[in-house]
Write a protein that holds these residues in place. Structure first.
Motif, PDB file in Angstrom:
ATOM      1  N   ILE A  48       0.789  -1.338  -0.078  1.00 14.88           N
ATOM      2  CA  ILE A  48       0.092   0.160   0.062  1.00 14.88           C
ATOM      3  C   ILE A  48       1.094   1.239   0.070  1.00 14.88           C
ATOM      4  N   SER A  49       1.878   1.282   0.933  1.00 14.92           N
ATOM      5  CA  SER A  49       2.880   2.341   0.765  1.00 14.92           C
ATOM      6  C   SER A  49       3.372   2.730  -0.504  1.00 14.92           C
ATOM      7  N   GLY A  50       3.566   1.523  -1.205  1.00 17.13           N
ATOM      8  CA  GLY A  50       4.264   1.620  -2.481  1.00 17.13           C
ATOM      9  C   GLY A  50       3.535   2.146  -3.390  1.00 17.13           C
ATOM     10  N   LEU A  51       2.038   1.801  -3.599  1.00 13.49           N
ATOM     11  CA  LEU A  51       1.059   2.384  -4.238  1.00 13.49           C
ATOM     12  C   LEU A  51       0.783   4.030  -4.083  1.00 13.49           C
ATOM     13  N   ALA A  52       1.042   4.226  -2.593  1.00 11.81           N
ATOM     14  CA  ALA A  52       0.406   5.462  -2.188  1.00 11.81           C
ATOM     15  C   ALA A  52       1.458   6.592  -2.760  1.00 11.81           C
ATOM     16  N   THR A  53       2.739   6.327  -2.714  1.00 12.86           N
ATOM     17  CA  THR A  53       3.900   7.189  -2.905  1.00 12.86           C
ATOM     18  C   THR A  53       4.370   6.996  -4.313  1.00 12.86           C
ATOM     19  N   THR A  54       4.994   8.240  -4.920  1.00 16.61           N
ATOM     20  CA  THR A  54       5.825   7.975  -6.090  1.00 16.61           C
ATOM     21  C   THR A  54       7.076   8.970  -6.099  1.00 16.61           C
ATOM     22  N   THR A  55       7.813   8.425  -6.938  1.00 18.24           N
ATOM     23  CA  THR A  55       9.118   9.396  -7.357  1.00 18.24           C
ATOM     24  C   THR A  55       9.099  10.067  -8.609  1.00 18.24           C
ATOM     25  N   ASP A  56       8.023   9.861  -9.211  1.00 13.95           N
ATOM     26  CA  ASP A  56       7.556  10.794 -10.492  1.00 13.95           C
ATOM     27  C   ASP A  56       6.528  11.700 -10.084  1.00 13.95           C
ATOM     28  N   PRO A  57       7.135  13.084 -10.291  1.00 14.94           N
ATOM     29  CA  PRO A  57       6.251  14.315  -9.907  1.00 14.94           C
ATOM     30  C   PRO A  57       5.013  14.440 -10.842  1.00 14.94           C
ATOM     31  N   SER A  58       4.891  13.835 -11.939  1.00 16.79           N
ATOM     32  CA  SER A  58       3.948  13.790 -12.826  1.00 16.79           C
ATOM     33  C   SER A  58       2.851  12.858 -12.242  1.00 16.79           C
ATOM     34  N   LEU A  59       3.177  12.045 -11.294  1.00 20.19           N
ATOM     35  CA  LEU A  59       2.184  11.147 -11.022  1.00 20.19           C
ATOM     36  C   LEU A  59       1.623  11.669  -9.401  1.00 20.19           C
ATOM     37  N   ALA A  60       2.235  12.583  -9.080  1.00 25.59           N
ATOM     38  CA  ALA A  60       2.157  12.888  -7.693  1.00 25.59           C
ATOM     39  C   ALA A  60       0.950  14.078  -7.321  1.00 25.59           C
ATOM     40  N   THR A  61       0.151  14.056  -6.441  1.00 24.08           N
ATOM     41  CA  THR A  61      -0.807  14.956  -6.283  1.00 24.08           C
ATOM     42  C   THR A  61      -0.439  15.795  -5.129  1.00 24.08           C
ATOM     43  N   VAL A  62       0.096  15.524  -4.166  1.00 24.70           N
ATOM     44  CA  VAL A  62       0.711  16.412  -3.370  1.00 24.70           C
ATOM     45  C   VAL A  62       2.065  16.083  -2.777  1.00 24.70           C
ATOM     46  N   GLN A  63       2.895  16.815  -2.108  1.00 21.93           N
ATOM     47  CA  GLN A  63       4.133  16.477  -1.713  1.00 21.93           C
ATOM     48  C   GLN A  63       4.031  16.684  -0.223  1.00 21.93           C
ATOM     49  N   MET A  64       4.536  15.841   0.672  1.00 19.89           N
ATOM     50  CA  MET A  64       4.493  15.912   2.199  1.00 19.89           C
ATOM     51  C   MET A  64       5.862  16.787   2.522  1.00 19.89           C
ATOM     52  N   GLY A  65       5.914  17.389   3.786  1.00 19.44           N
ATOM     53  CA  GLY A  65       6.750  18.099   4.272  1.00 19.44           C
ATOM     54  C   GLY A  65       8.218  17.453   4.384  1.00 19.44           C
ATOM     55  N   ASN A  66       8.128  16.286   4.477  1.00 18.18           N
ATOM     56  CA  ASN A  66       9.574  15.425   4.386  1.00 18.18           C
ATOM     57  C   ASN A  66       9.786  15.077   2.850  1.00 18.18           C
TER      58      ASN A  66
END
Length: 259
Positions: A48-66
């Motif tokens: 789930i954590s793998g599906l919930a995160t990405t290293t591709d900015p084009s697939l990201a909807t939000v960036q966390m503080g870290n």
């Protein structure tokens, strides 16, 4: 008369040996079910954590503080109001499981336990966003060693640990109340105190639950109720699983290195 006493002695010894063999098999089943549950939880959390995160900015909807970038799934699970459902769903499910266990078949109860373990993985999957992989692995090893020692103590000690039960359950209720309160207070000092007390409570529960599972088997083994024994192993696995998971999470909150 002497022959009668000898026969009784032999019979008692045989029954005792049978109970010992059965007890070892029962405890092996408990630990086996618990281990499968742990594997399911770990696999679900990692997936789930793998599906919930990405290293591709084009697939990201939000960036966390870290700096962690979340996909739409991650944003839904961790930042939307659904996070409260994800957080408390395992608690609701374990209460439902306890209420339904007598009406379920052994097979259905086992599937329910595995489903619960997978749901727990979803609930705690955010640890991979918060803590480093190395600290998660290190804390897991520490928890495993502590759990093994505490469970072994509970199994082998001649001391009656039943008196701990009420005290530990009262402490657990107080701990849950404090955790709910701290959701709103967000106090780091209170969070540290909760984690420290939580480790102690679940350490005690590990020894207590192990002895309780052992004693319950000895008390019921002579009846030969295979259905009860099967469900008892599942409930025992659930109890020890919860002891392990909670001890792990509290230790991680104390010693885990954040991303």
């Amino acid at each position: 008369m002497a022959e009668y006493q000898t026969i009784n002695s032999v019979g008692a010894g045989t029954r005792s040996a049978q109970i010992d063999v059965g007890l070892r098999a029962h405890m092996n089943k408990v630990y086996g079910l618990m281990s499968v549950g742990m594997l399911l939880t770990g696999a679900a959390a990692w997936a789930i954590s793998g599906l919930a995160t990405t290293t591709d900015p084009s697939l990201a909807t939000v960036q966390m503080g870290n700096g962690t970038m979340l996909t739409s799934l991650g944003q839904t699970l961790y930042l939307s109001p659904l996070k409260w459902v994800v957080m408390f769903a395992p608690l609701a499910m374990v209460f439902a499981f306890s209420a339904m266990i007598n009406r379920l078949s052994t097979g259905a109860a086992q599937l329910f336990f595995y489903a619960y373990a997978a749901l727990m993985g979803l609930s705690i999957s955010s640890i991979f966003l918060v803590y480093t992989g190395a600290s998660i692995a290190q804390t897991f090893v520490i928890t495993s060693i502590a759990f093994a020692g505490l469970s072994l103590y509970g199994y082998t000690t001649k001391k009656n640990l039943s008196g701990m039960g009420t005290f530990l359950m009262m402490g657990l209720i107080g701990l849950i109340v404090a955790m709910v309160v701290n959701i709103f207070l967000a106090s780091s000092a209170l969070a540290f105190a909760i984690s420290t007390i939580g480790v102690l409570i679940f350490a005690g529960l590990t020894a207590y639950d192990t002895q309780s599972i052992k004693n319950e088997y000895i008390a019921h083994a002579q009846h030969g109720d295979s259905e009860w024994l099967g469900k008892s192993a599942i409930m025992g696995a659930l109890r020890l699983y919860l002891d392990f998971i909670n001890m792990f999470m509290f230790l991680l909150s104390i010693f885990g290195n954040r991303e």
